[in-house]
Design a protein around this motif. Structure first.
Motif, PDB file in Angstrom:
ATOM      1  N   LYS A  91     -66.110  49.060  45.490  1.00  0.00           N
ATOM      2  CA  LYS A  91     -66.748  48.290  44.216  1.00  0.00           C
ATOM      3  C   LYS A  91     -67.719  49.315  43.802  1.00  0.00           C
ATOM      4  O   LYS A  91     -68.849  49.356  44.088  1.00  0.00           O
ATOM      5  N   ALA A  92     -67.318  50.271  42.571  1.00  0.00           N
ATOM      6  CA  ALA A  92     -68.263  51.229  42.140  1.00  0.00           C
ATOM      7  C   ALA A  92     -69.310  50.493  41.379  1.00  0.00           C
ATOM      8  O   ALA A  92     -69.522  49.471  40.783  1.00  0.00           O
ATOM      9  N   ASN A  93     -70.578  51.186  41.675  1.00  0.00           N
ATOM     10  CA  ASN A  93     -72.038  50.577  41.209  1.00  0.00           C
ATOM     11  C   ASN A  93     -72.447  49.272  41.296  1.00  0.00           C
ATOM     12  O   ASN A  93     -72.874  48.401  40.944  1.00  0.00           O
ATOM     13  N   TYR A  94     -71.950  48.604  42.651  1.00  0.00           N
ATOM     14  CA  TYR A  94     -72.158  47.212  42.974  1.00  0.00           C
ATOM     15  C   TYR A  94     -72.910  47.460  44.304  1.00  0.00           C
ATOM     16  O   TYR A  94     -72.382  47.908  45.267  1.00  0.00           O
ATOM     17  N   SER A  95     -73.961  46.620  44.516  1.00  0.00           N
ATOM     18  CA  SER A  95     -74.585  46.529  45.813  1.00  0.00           C
ATOM     19  C   SER A  95     -75.116  44.890  45.809  1.00  0.00           C
ATOM     20  O   SER A  95     -74.840  44.067  45.108  1.00  0.00           O
ATOM     21  N   ASN A 120     -74.538  48.971  49.636  1.00  0.00           N
ATOM     22  CA  ASN A 120     -73.534  49.117  48.583  1.00  0.00           C
ATOM     23  C   ASN A 120     -71.948  48.553  49.161  1.00  0.00           C
ATOM     24  O   ASN A 120     -71.902  48.464  50.183  1.00  0.00           O
ATOM     25  N   GLN A 130     -80.604  46.606  50.704  1.00  0.00           N
ATOM     26  CA  GLN A 130     -79.547  46.679  49.385  1.00  0.00           C
ATOM     27  C   GLN A 130     -78.602  47.458  49.989  1.00  0.00           C
ATOM     28  O   GLN A 130     -78.600  48.813  50.430  1.00  0.00           O
TER      29      GLN A 130
END
Length: 145
Positions: free
Chosen positions: A133-137, A129, A127
């Motif tokens: 894009k914040a908080n997106y993986s 990052n 997984q």
């Protein structure tokens, strides 16, 4: 977007049309009733979610991919996405709807060829990052021994 998925699959010769709406790819053609049951069960009621196996190694014997549609919660727009089922050496399906896995599979097949019981691939699920894009993986994988 729908045409991009189709074009990506067509570009490496891994697409078969089921009907005018759905596009499907399977890395093998089941010949026996046992193989057909295994494939059906692996893709119809996928027992495992790929996201639950991050940092684990899975032996890929077969790959099943189809285009499905989701509805964007914000806009209400229908968005086509790839649904992937990786089938391991025990016939267990690991499912996800992930462009990251889809892109990894395109590269794997394009470079190494399609997996099979005689040519399986050991992959470690990752997984990562997404930059900018914040908080997106996204899910992806790497080939391992």
């Amino acid at each position: 977007m729908e045409n991009l998925i189709k074009e990506d699959l067509e570009s490496i010769g891994i697409i078969g049309e089921i009907n005018e709406i759905k596009q499907v790819y399977c890395s093998f053609e089941p010949a026996t009733i046992e193989e057909k049951k295994m494939l059906f069960n692996a893709v119809n009621s996928t027992p495992e979610y790929l996201k639950d196996h991050v940092n684990e190694v899975i032996v890929i014997n077969h790959i099943y991919a189809e285009q499905v549609n989701i509805v964007d919660e914000n806009s209400g727009e229908i968005i086509p996405i790839p649904r992937i089922v990786i089938i391991d050496n025990n016939g267990i399906g690991y499912g996800c709807a992930s462009f990251g896995i889809f892109n990894s599979i395109k590269k794997l097949i394009g470079i190494m060829g399609a997996p099979s019981p005689n040519n399986p691939y050991n992959v470690k699920i990752k997984q990562v990052n997404i930059r900018n894009k914040a908080n997106y993986s996204a899910l992806t994988f790497e080939l391992v021994e």
